[in-house]
Design a protein around this motif. Structure first.
Motif, mmCIF file in Angstrom:
data_model
loop_
_atom_site.group_PDB
_atom_site.id
_atom_site.type_symbol
_atom_site.label_atom_id
_atom_site.label_comp_id
_atom_site.label_asym_id
_atom_site.label_seq_id
_atom_site.Cartn_x
_atom_site.Cartn_y
_atom_site.Cartn_z
ATOM 1 N N MET A 1 -43.037 65.673 2.678
ATOM 2 C CA MET A 1 -44.294 66.118 2.509
ATOM 3 C C MET A 1 -44.745 66.902 3.539
ATOM 4 S SD MET A 1 -47.608 64.184 1.184
ATOM 5 C CE MET A 1 -46.912 63.365 -0.306
ATOM 6 N N SER A 2 -45.485 68.187 3.441
ATOM 7 C CA SER A 2 -45.955 69.039 4.296
ATOM 8 C C SER A 2 -46.878 68.094 5.225
ATOM 9 C CB SER A 2 -46.403 70.220 3.674
ATOM 10 O OG SER A 2 -47.553 70.784 4.587
ATOM 11 N N THR A 3 -46.997 68.657 6.358
ATOM 12 C CA THR A 3 -47.996 68.042 7.424
ATOM 13 C C THR A 3 -49.473 68.256 6.965
ATOM 14 O OG1 THR A 3 -47.588 69.583 8.819
ATOM 15 C CG2 THR A 3 -46.481 67.399 9.464
ATOM 16 N N SER A 4 -49.573 69.389 6.447
ATOM 17 C CA SER A 4 -50.914 69.954 6.118
ATOM 18 C C SER A 4 -51.790 68.834 4.895
ATOM 19 C CB SER A 4 -50.852 71.391 5.573
ATOM 20 O OG SER A 4 -50.211 71.606 4.417
ATOM 21 N N ILE A 5 -50.861 68.106 4.346
ATOM 22 C CA ILE A 5 -51.254 67.353 3.284
ATOM 23 C C ILE A 5 -52.162 66.019 3.823
ATOM 24 C CG2 ILE A 5 -50.772 65.986 1.133
ATOM 25 C CD1 ILE A 5 -48.543 67.992 0.691
ATOM 26 N N PRO A 6 -53.318 65.943 3.694
ATOM 27 C CA PRO A 6 -53.894 64.637 4.173
ATOM 28 C C PRO A 6 -53.349 63.285 3.887
ATOM 29 C CG PRO A 6 -55.326 65.566 2.988
ATOM 30 C CD PRO A 6 -54.392 66.647 2.808
ATOM 31 N N GLU A 7 -53.740 62.433 4.397
ATOM 32 C CA GLU A 7 -53.463 60.926 4.089
ATOM 33 C C GLU A 7 -54.384 60.318 2.734
ATOM 34 O OE1 GLU A 7 -50.732 58.885 5.069
ATOM 35 O OE2 GLU A 7 -50.162 60.848 6.018
ATOM 36 N N THR A 8 -55.695 60.869 2.892
ATOM 37 C CA THR A 8 -56.624 60.394 2.191
ATOM 38 C C THR A 8 -57.191 61.455 1.382
ATOM 39 O OG1 THR A 8 -58.113 60.033 3.769
ATOM 40 C CG2 THR A 8 -57.073 58.198 3.239
ATOM 41 N N MET A 9 -58.032 61.273 0.218
ATOM 42 C CA MET A 9 -58.588 62.235 -0.562
ATOM 43 C C MET A 9 -59.826 61.746 -0.972
ATOM 44 S SD MET A 9 -56.249 62.364 -3.922
ATOM 45 C CE MET A 9 -56.057 60.726 -4.948
ATOM 46 N N LYS A 10 -60.728 62.864 -1.777
ATOM 47 C CA LYS A 10 -61.728 62.455 -2.523
ATOM 48 C C LYS A 10 -61.329 62.109 -4.017
ATOM 49 C CE LYS A 10 -64.031 66.148 -0.397
ATOM 50 N NZ LYS A 10 -64.448 67.548 -0.832
ATOM 51 N N GLY A 11 -62.083 61.393 -4.657
ATOM 52 C CA GLY A 11 -61.715 60.825 -6.157
ATOM 53 C C GLY A 11 -62.423 60.118 -6.600
ATOM 54 N N VAL A 12 -62.380 59.645 -7.831
ATOM 55 C CA VAL A 12 -63.252 58.641 -8.443
ATOM 56 C C VAL A 12 -62.321 57.600 -8.921
ATOM 57 C CG1 VAL A 12 -64.491 58.588 -10.753
ATOM 58 C CG2 VAL A 12 -64.770 60.344 -9.093
ATOM 59 N N LEU A 13 -62.733 56.372 -8.836
ATOM 60 C CA LEU A 13 -61.835 55.264 -9.488
ATOM 61 C C LEU A 13 -62.702 54.695 -10.448
ATOM 62 C CD1 LEU A 13 -60.750 52.735 -6.624
ATOM 63 C CD2 LEU A 13 -59.343 54.081 -8.168
ATOM 64 N N CYS A 14 -62.121 54.556 -11.355
ATOM 65 C CA CYS A 14 -62.733 53.675 -12.692
ATOM 66 C C CYS A 14 -62.376 52.194 -12.179
ATOM 67 C CB CYS A 14 -62.269 53.808 -14.125
ATOM 68 S SG CYS A 14 -62.794 52.996 -15.327
ATOM 69 N N THR A 15 -63.396 51.454 -11.960
ATOM 70 C CA THR A 15 -63.273 50.261 -11.216
ATOM 71 C C THR A 15 -63.167 48.998 -12.153
ATOM 72 O OG1 THR A 15 -65.692 49.970 -11.007
ATOM 73 C CG2 THR A 15 -64.453 50.880 -8.821
ATOM 74 N N LEU B 1 -67.579 54.168 -12.750
ATOM 75 C CA LEU B 1 -67.018 55.262 -12.174
ATOM 76 C C LEU B 1 -67.524 55.464 -10.847
ATOM 77 C CD1 LEU B 1 -66.999 57.690 -15.089
ATOM 78 C CD2 LEU B 1 -65.370 56.032 -14.550
ATOM 79 N N GLU B 2 -66.633 55.195 -9.826
ATOM 80 C CA GLU B 2 -67.145 55.264 -8.264
ATOM 81 C C GLU B 2 -66.143 56.521 -7.445
ATOM 82 O OE1 GLU B 2 -66.992 51.372 -6.320
ATOM 83 O OE2 GLU B 2 -67.951 50.509 -8.098
ATOM 84 N N TYR B 3 -67.356 57.304 -6.981
ATOM 85 C CA TYR B 3 -66.677 58.577 -6.156
ATOM 86 C C TYR B 3 -66.285 57.827 -4.694
ATOM 87 C CZ TYR B 3 -66.869 62.864 -3.663
ATOM 88 O OH TYR B 3 -66.547 63.837 -2.808
ATOM 89 N N LYS B 4 -65.161 58.114 -4.251
ATOM 90 C CA LYS B 4 -64.768 57.754 -2.936
ATOM 91 C C LYS B 4 -64.276 58.836 -2.236
ATOM 92 C CE LYS B 4 -64.189 53.183 -4.515
ATOM 93 N NZ LYS B 4 -65.070 51.960 -3.802
ATOM 94 N N THR B 5 -64.249 58.648 -0.995
ATOM 95 C CA THR B 5 -63.712 59.794 -0.117
ATOM 96 C C THR B 5 -62.670 59.450 0.517
ATOM 97 O OG1 THR B 5 -65.062 59.044 1.725
ATOM 98 C CG2 THR B 5 -65.877 60.777 0.235
ATOM 99 N N ASP B 6 -61.918 58.114 0.394
ATOM 100 C CA ASP B 6 -60.873 57.620 1.222
ATOM 101 C C ASP B 6 -59.462 57.155 0.234
ATOM 102 O OD1 ASP B 6 -62.011 55.429 0.142
ATOM 103 O OD2 ASP B 6 -62.262 54.332 1.927
ATOM 104 N N LEU B 7 -59.374 57.638 -0.794
ATOM 105 C CA LEU B 7 -58.394 57.325 -1.701
ATOM 106 C C LEU B 7 -56.976 57.818 -1.289
ATOM 107 C CD1 LEU B 7 -60.020 57.962 -5.403
ATOM 108 C CD2 LEU B 7 -59.626 55.613 -4.153
ATOM 109 N N PRO B 8 -55.862 56.986 -1.213
ATOM 110 C CA PRO B 8 -54.587 57.329 -0.780
ATOM 111 C C PRO B 8 -54.282 58.738 -1.555
ATOM 112 C CG PRO B 8 -54.209 55.368 -1.769
ATOM 113 C CD PRO B 8 -55.887 55.683 -1.874
#
Ligand code: NDP
Length: 331
Positions: free
Chosen positions: A1-15, A23-30
Motif C-alpha cells: 500500500m502507498s505510504t500516502s495512505i494514512p493508518e486511520t480515517m474518519k467514518g461512522v460506526l453503527c454501534t 450512529l457514531e462519528y469517529k476520526t480514528d477508524l482503521p
C-alpha cells in the motif's frame, strides 16, 4: 500500500441495533486494506439508501459494530492482488458494496465502474445503485412494454423517481403514489402521468381502477411494503405482476400463496445484487444506465449532500419521509 495512505480515517460506526443515535462519528477508524480482487477507494461521496436503516434498526440482522453504506464515489488509491479487470490507481470510480460511511472503502471490483467522460461525479454516484435497481426491475422483474399501466409507490423517492423516468422512457403509463403535494409535483415532472396522494386518498384501489378503466395495472413496483402490499394484489390486473422490492413501512407479512391464484398474479421479491452478480451483468446494466443519462438526458435528482458528521440527521430525514431522490454525504 502507498505510504500516502494514512493508518486511520474518519467514518461512522453503527454501534448497536437502534435509532439514528447508534450512529457514531469517529476520526480514528482503521483504514481497510484491499484484499484479493478488491480496490481501495478514497471516497469523495457516499450514498445513503433505505437499506442502511434496515441494518441499523435490525430489520436485517447484521453483526455490530459495523460501517454501513452500500455505494460511493472516489479515487482508487490502492489495488489488491488478483484480477482487478482494467481498474488501476488514479481511476475515478463509482462502486456498490459495503462499508461506505467512511473516508476509505475496500471494494470488490465486480461492482466498480469508471465514471464515463461527461457525467459529473455526484450524478454518477447518485445514479448507480438506485438507477440499477429500477433498471433491472423494468428489464427483468417485469419486462415493461409501451402502453402498459404501472403503479409506482413512493414515486418521489430515490428508486421511485428512477422508475418514473425509465418507465416513461419505455412508453409506459405511470400511476405514482406519494405523501404530499411537493412530492407529487416532483414525480409528475419525472414522468408520472397520474399521481395519488396515498396519505389522503382513502380508496386507492378504486382510484387506480378508475384510471385504468376498471382493468387494473400491468405491474406494481412497491418499495413501501407492509402498508401497501394488500392493495397491490387488488389493483394488479389478471396475469399482472407485483414486484415487492422493499420495506420502507415495514416488512410484508408471510402470505398464503393461494391468494395469487384467482388472477394468476406473478409475485417477485427481487434485489439488485441478485440481478447483478457477475461482471458481465454489472457492465451491461451500468452501460445502459449511463446511456440513459447521457443520451436520453434523464435527470438525476439529488435531495441534498450532507456532511458525514451529520449522518444521524440524514437517517432522520430519510425515515421521516422528508426527502426526494438521492441522499449523499461527503467526508
Ligand atoms: P426512498 O427515497 O424511496 O425513501 C423511502 C420512501 O418511502 C419515503 O420517502 C416515503 O415516501 C415512502 N414511505 C412510505 N411509507 C413509509 C414509512 N412508513 N416510513 C418511511 N418512508 C415511507 O428510499 P430508497 O429509494 O433508498 O428505497 C426505496 C425502497 O427501495 C426501499 O424499500 C428500499 O429498501 C428499496 N430498495 C430495494 C433494493 C433492492 O435491491 N431490492 C435496492 C434499493 C432500494 P412518501 O413520503 O412519498 O410515502
Amino acid at each position: 500500500m502507498s505510504t500516502s495512505i494514512p493508518e486511520t480515517m474518519k467514518g461512522v460506526l453503527c454501534t448497536a441495533v437502534g435509532g439514528p443515535e447508534v450512529l457514531e462519528y469517529k476520526t480514528d477508524l482503521p483504514v481497510p486494506k484491499p484484499g484479493k480482487g478488491q480496490v481501495l477507494v478514497k471516497n469523495s461521496y457516499m450514498g445513503i439508501n433505505y437499506i442502511d436503516t434496515y441494518f441499523r434498526g435490525g430489520v436485517y440482522p447484521s453483526p455490530k459494530p459495523e460501517i454501513l453504506g452500500r455505494d460511493g464515489e472516489g479515487e482508487i488509491v490502492a489495488v489488491g492482488e488478483g484480477d482487478v479487470y482494467d481498474l488501476k490507481k488514479g481511476d475515478r470510480v463509482v462502486w456498490m458494496g459495503s462499508g461506505g460511511y467512511a473516508e476509505y472503502t475496500a471494494v470488490n471490483v465486480l461492482h466498480v465502474a469508471r465514471i464515463p467522460e461527461g457525467i459529473p461525479e455526484t450524478i454518477a454516484v447518485a445514479a448507480l445503485l438506485q438507477g440499477l435497481t429500477a433498471l433491472t426491475m423494468i428489464r427483468e422483474s417485469h419486462p415493461t412494454k409501451a402502453g402498459e399501466f404501472c403503479l409506482v409507490h413512493a414515486a418521489a423517492g430515490g428508486v421511485g423517481l428512477w422508475l418514473c423516468q425509465l418507465l416513461k422512457a419505455l412508453g409506459a403509463q405511470v400511476i405514482g403514489t406519494a405523501s404530499n403535494a411537493t412530492k407529487i409535483e416532483e414525480a409528475k415532472n419525472a414522468g408520472a402521468e397520474f399521481m395519488i396522494d396515498y396519505s389522503q386518498e382513502k380508496d386507492l384501489v378504486s382510484k387506480v381502477m378508475e384510471i385504468t378503466g376498471g382493468n387494473g395495472v400491468d405491474a406494481v413496483f412497491d418499495g413501501v411494503g407492509k402498508d401497501t402490499f394488500e392493495e397491490d394484489l387488488k389493483v394488479v390486473k389478471r396475469k399482472g405482476t407485483v414486484v415487492s422490492f422493499g420495506n420502507a413501512s415495514g416488512t410484508v407479512p408471510p402470505l398464503a400463496i393461494t391468494k395469487l391464484a384467482p388472477k394468476c398474479i406473478k409475485l417477485l421479491r427481487p434485489q439488485v445484487f441478485g440481478y447483478i452478480s457477475t461482471r458481465e451483468e454489472f457492465t451491461h446494466y451500468t452501460e445502459e444506465l449511463f446511456r440513459f443519462i447521457q443520451e436520453e438526458k434523464i435527470p438525476v435528482k439529488i435531495h441534498k449532500i450532507y456532511d458525514l458528521q451529520d449522518v444521524q440527521t440524514v437517517h432522520r430525514d430519510l425515515e421521516g419521509r422528508k426527502t426526494m431522490g438521492k441522499l449523499l454525504m461527503r467526508p
